[in-house]
Scaffold this motif. Sequence first.
Motif, PDB file in Angstrom:
ATOM      1  N   TYR A 212      43.822  32.341  36.120  1.00 46.48           N
ATOM      2  CA  TYR A 212      44.819  33.203  36.766  1.00 46.48           C
ATOM      3  C   TYR A 212      44.106  34.241  37.619  1.00 46.48           C
ATOM      4  N   THR A 213      44.614  34.435  38.830  1.00 44.24           N
ATOM      5  CA  THR A 213      44.081  35.433  39.748  1.00 44.24           C
ATOM      6  C   THR A 213      45.030  36.622  39.793  1.00 44.24           C
ATOM      7  N   ALA A 214      44.499  37.805  39.561  1.00 47.10           N
ATOM      8  CA  ALA A 214      45.322  39.012  39.505  1.00 47.10           C
ATOM      9  C   ALA A 214      46.006  39.261  40.839  1.00 47.10           C
ATOM     10  N   GLU A 215      47.297  39.610  40.767  1.00 49.88           N
ATOM     11  CA  GLU A 215      48.076  39.948  41.949  1.00 49.88           C
ATOM     12  C   GLU A 215      48.358  41.437  42.039  1.00 49.88           C
ATOM     13  N   MET A 216      48.112  42.173  40.953  1.00 52.50           N
ATOM     14  CA  MET A 216      48.317  43.615  40.938  1.00 52.50           C
ATOM     15  C   MET A 216      47.077  44.282  40.372  1.00 52.50           C
ATOM     16  N   GLU A 217      46.969  45.580  40.581  1.00 55.39           N
ATOM     17  CA  GLU A 217      45.773  46.304  40.171  1.00 55.39           C
ATOM     18  C   GLU A 217      45.601  46.349  38.662  1.00 55.39           C
ATOM     19  N   ASP A 218      46.705  46.352  37.915  1.00 53.75           N
ATOM     20  CA  ASP A 218      46.600  46.458  36.459  1.00 53.75           C
ATOM     21  C   ASP A 218      46.492  45.105  35.772  1.00 53.75           C
ATOM     22  N   GLU A 219      46.263  44.018  36.509  1.00 60.84           N
ATOM     23  CA  GLU A 219      46.098  42.691  35.943  1.00 60.84           C
ATOM     24  C   GLU A 219      44.625  42.295  35.919  1.00 60.84           C
ATOM     25  N   VAL A 220      44.320  41.220  35.192  1.00 62.78           N
ATOM     26  CA  VAL A 220      42.946  40.754  35.030  1.00 62.78           C
ATOM     27  C   VAL A 220      42.865  39.312  35.525  1.00 62.78           C
ATOM     28  N   SER A 221      41.820  39.006  36.271  1.00 61.40           N
ATOM     29  CA  SER A 221      41.555  37.642  36.736  1.00 61.40           C
ATOM     30  C   SER A 221      40.574  36.965  35.786  1.00 61.40           C
ATOM     31  N   LEU A 222      40.934  35.775  35.320  1.00 62.27           N
ATOM     32  CA  LEU A 222      40.095  35.038  34.383  1.00 62.27           C
ATOM     33  C   LEU A 222      40.099  33.559  34.741  1.00 62.27           C
ATOM     34  N   GLN A 223      39.018  32.894  34.379  1.00 60.10           N
ATOM     35  CA  GLN A 223      38.914  31.460  34.556  1.00 60.10           C
ATOM     36  C   GLN A 223      39.315  30.746  33.260  1.00 60.10           C
ATOM     37  N   GLU A 224      39.527  29.462  33.349  1.00 57.54           N
ATOM     38  CA  GLU A 224      39.911  28.684  32.170  1.00 57.54           C
ATOM     39  C   GLU A 224      38.739  28.595  31.194  1.00 57.54           C
ATOM     40  N   GLY A 225      39.044  28.785  29.912  1.00 56.16           N
ATOM     41  CA  GLY A 225      38.033  28.670  28.869  1.00 56.16           C
ATOM     42  C   GLY A 225      37.345  29.955  28.496  1.00 56.16           C
ATOM     43  N   GLU A 226      37.739  31.090  29.039  1.00 55.52           N
ATOM     44  CA  GLU A 226      37.103  32.367  28.703  1.00 55.52           C
ATOM     45  C   GLU A 226      37.693  32.918  27.403  1.00 55.52           C
ATOM     46  N   ALA A 227      36.842  33.528  26.593  1.00 50.83           N
ATOM     47  CA  ALA A 227      37.250  34.142  25.325  1.00 50.83           C
ATOM     48  C   ALA A 227      37.580  35.611  25.562  1.00 50.83           C
ATOM     49  N   ILE A 228      38.741  36.024  25.085  1.00 52.66           N
ATOM     50  CA  ILE A 228      39.182  37.416  25.260  1.00 52.66           C
ATOM     51  C   ILE A 228      39.810  37.904  23.951  1.00 52.66           C
ATOM     52  N   GLU A 229      40.233  39.155  23.938  1.00 47.09           N
ATOM     53  CA  GLU A 229      40.914  39.746  22.796  1.00 47.09           C
ATOM     54  C   GLU A 229      42.255  40.318  23.267  1.00 47.09           C
ATOM     55  N   VAL A 230      43.316  40.011  22.549  1.00 45.91           N
ATOM     56  CA  VAL A 230      44.642  40.542  22.851  1.00 45.91           C
ATOM     57  C   VAL A 230      44.843  41.807  22.039  1.00 45.91           C
ATOM     58  N   ILE A 231      45.149  42.913  22.727  1.00 40.94           N
ATOM     59  CA  ILE A 231      45.327  44.195  22.030  1.00 40.94           C
ATOM     60  C   ILE A 231      46.775  44.667  22.032  1.00 40.94           C
ATOM     61  N   HIS A 232      47.656  44.051  22.839  1.00 42.01           N
ATOM     62  CA  HIS A 232      49.068  44.449  22.832  1.00 42.01           C
ATOM     63  C   HIS A 232      49.921  43.271  23.286  1.00 42.01           C
ATOM     64  N   LYS A 233      50.773  42.773  22.372  1.00 39.58           N
ATOM     65  CA  LYS A 233      51.673  41.664  22.682  1.00 39.58           C
ATOM     66  C   LYS A 233      53.044  42.220  23.060  1.00 39.58           C
ATOM     67  N   LEU A 234      53.365  42.142  24.329  1.00 41.53           N
ATOM     68  CA  LEU A 234      54.638  42.633  24.829  1.00 41.53           C
ATOM     69  C   LEU A 234      55.630  41.485  24.935  1.00 41.53           C
ATOM     70  N   LEU A 235      56.912  41.795  24.746  1.00 39.46           N
ATOM     71  CA  LEU A 235      57.933  40.760  24.683  1.00 39.46           C
ATOM     72  C   LEU A 235      58.207  40.107  26.025  1.00 39.46           C
ATOM     73  N   ASP A 236      57.818  40.736  27.135  1.00 36.23           N
ATOM     74  CA  ASP A 236      58.086  40.133  28.433  1.00 36.23           C
ATOM     75  C   ASP A 236      57.094  39.040  28.795  1.00 36.23           C
ATOM     76  N   GLY A 237      56.155  38.728  27.877  1.00 36.33           N
ATOM     77  CA  GLY A 237      55.211  37.644  28.119  1.00 36.33           C
ATOM     78  C   GLY A 237      53.964  38.045  28.868  1.00 36.33           C
ATOM     79  N   TRP A 238      53.784  39.324  29.168  1.00 36.97           N
ATOM     80  CA  TRP A 238      52.569  39.818  29.829  1.00 36.97           C
ATOM     81  C   TRP A 238      51.847  40.702  28.833  1.00 36.97           C
ATOM     82  N   TRP A 239      50.769  40.151  28.266  1.00 34.98           N
ATOM     83  CA  TRP A 239      50.026  40.834  27.218  1.00 34.98           C
ATOM     84  C   TRP A 239      48.868  41.625  27.812  1.00 34.98           C
ATOM     85  N   VAL A 240      48.492  42.672  27.092  1.00 38.20           N
ATOM     86  CA  VAL A 240      47.323  43.472  27.467  1.00 38.20           C
ATOM     87  C   VAL A 240      46.121  42.882  26.738  1.00 38.20           C
ATOM     88  N   ILE A 241      45.131  42.464  27.491  1.00 41.13           N
ATOM     89  CA  ILE A 241      43.945  41.826  26.922  1.00 41.13           C
ATOM     90  C   ILE A 241      42.721  42.687  27.180  1.00 41.13           C
TER      91      ILE A 241
END
Length: 429
Positions: free
Chosen positions: A275-304
Amino acid sequence: MGDTFIRHIALLGFEKRFVPSQHYEPLCLQLTDEEFEFIGEELNISPRVPWASPRKLNEPPPPQVYMFLVKWQDLSEKVVYRKFTEIYELHKLLKEMFPIEAGDINPQNRIIPHLPAPRWFDGQRAAESRQGTLTEYCNALMSLPVKISRCPHLLDFFKVRPDDLKLPTDSQTKKPETYLVPKDNSVSDITGPIILQTYRAIADFEKTSGSQMALATGDVVDVVEKSESGWWFCQMKTKRGWVPASYLEPLDSPDESEDPEPNYEGEPYVTIKAYTAEMEDEVSLQEGEAIEVIHKLLDGWWVIRKDDITGYFPSMYLQKSGQDVAQAQRQIKSRGAPPRRSSIRNAHSIHQRSRKRLSQDTYRRNSVRYLQQRRRPARPAPQSAASPRGEQRESERAKPQPAVPPRPSADLILHRCSESTKRKLASAV
């Protein structure tokens, strides 16, 4: 973690799914008026104009698929679809597994509820009258002993199947018909009535697939299932389908009280799609990267969190390590990531106050503080280990010690003791 079990099963309604017949030949029957009246009522066709109906007498009626809302012990809610014949097969299996509770040995010991056998002519009238029986049957199953209500066969039967995740495609003859149970249903409910949450659409939403439901600004929907992907399964009158949670707002307040608190410890996840970030508060990552989820929001956009970087990322593109990614990838192909609230144009909210959301600066600051605290106990700290003893000694020193009086002499003791003691001492000498 505790054992898996079902908290409650609620019947939402039933659906008539029409399947076009490929090969059949007309069959002419010689029936009396009474027989034709009976068959006409069962097949839900006009008894006076028999061949005006598109369905022939020798063609079986469309299958009735019942919709159930299954509530699990982890507070998740899933919608499953089951035919009555499948439910009856489960009923027979439970009777074979528990013959004592089924009353096969002694009818007085039966606790497994009764369920009538299915009929070949199952029309709409039979499906409607059977809803009350199924509701009472499911409630009775949940009140049985744990060895029955939590047996593997029962739990596997109500687990989500691949067919439950997709809506039936429209056939060439007729679209599926859905019949929902009214909210004022008089059927008794042992564990209490199911009250669906009501939300309002803040903008127009055009569906892009058959499994979605279009919305207009101001539409009020009942939410049946809240998926972590940010797509919610909703119903509105006789329509139902998946809707982005970002297009919906509660009627009572703009704040979503069901959003969990941030977990800065983080849960390990792996990206299954780039996924390529479209806004400043988003993160761009490639497939297969390991991350940590710190906030699961109900709208489907999590803070990682990736190293010391935090930002929003679509939860549909994430999967826990070690789990099968086939199901998640199917959801990505069917629906894709839902839009964010900030990207919706012409959004009209009925609330004056906007929803409160933490900024990425706050997430980063709290995340860095937590990581520093987590690293600190790992280092050897002899002073901190000995500090409790030192504090104890200082507290003992600070306490005033009581004064010990000097020991009196023997003459003083004889002078102050009683006459009886003096006589005993004199006789001993």
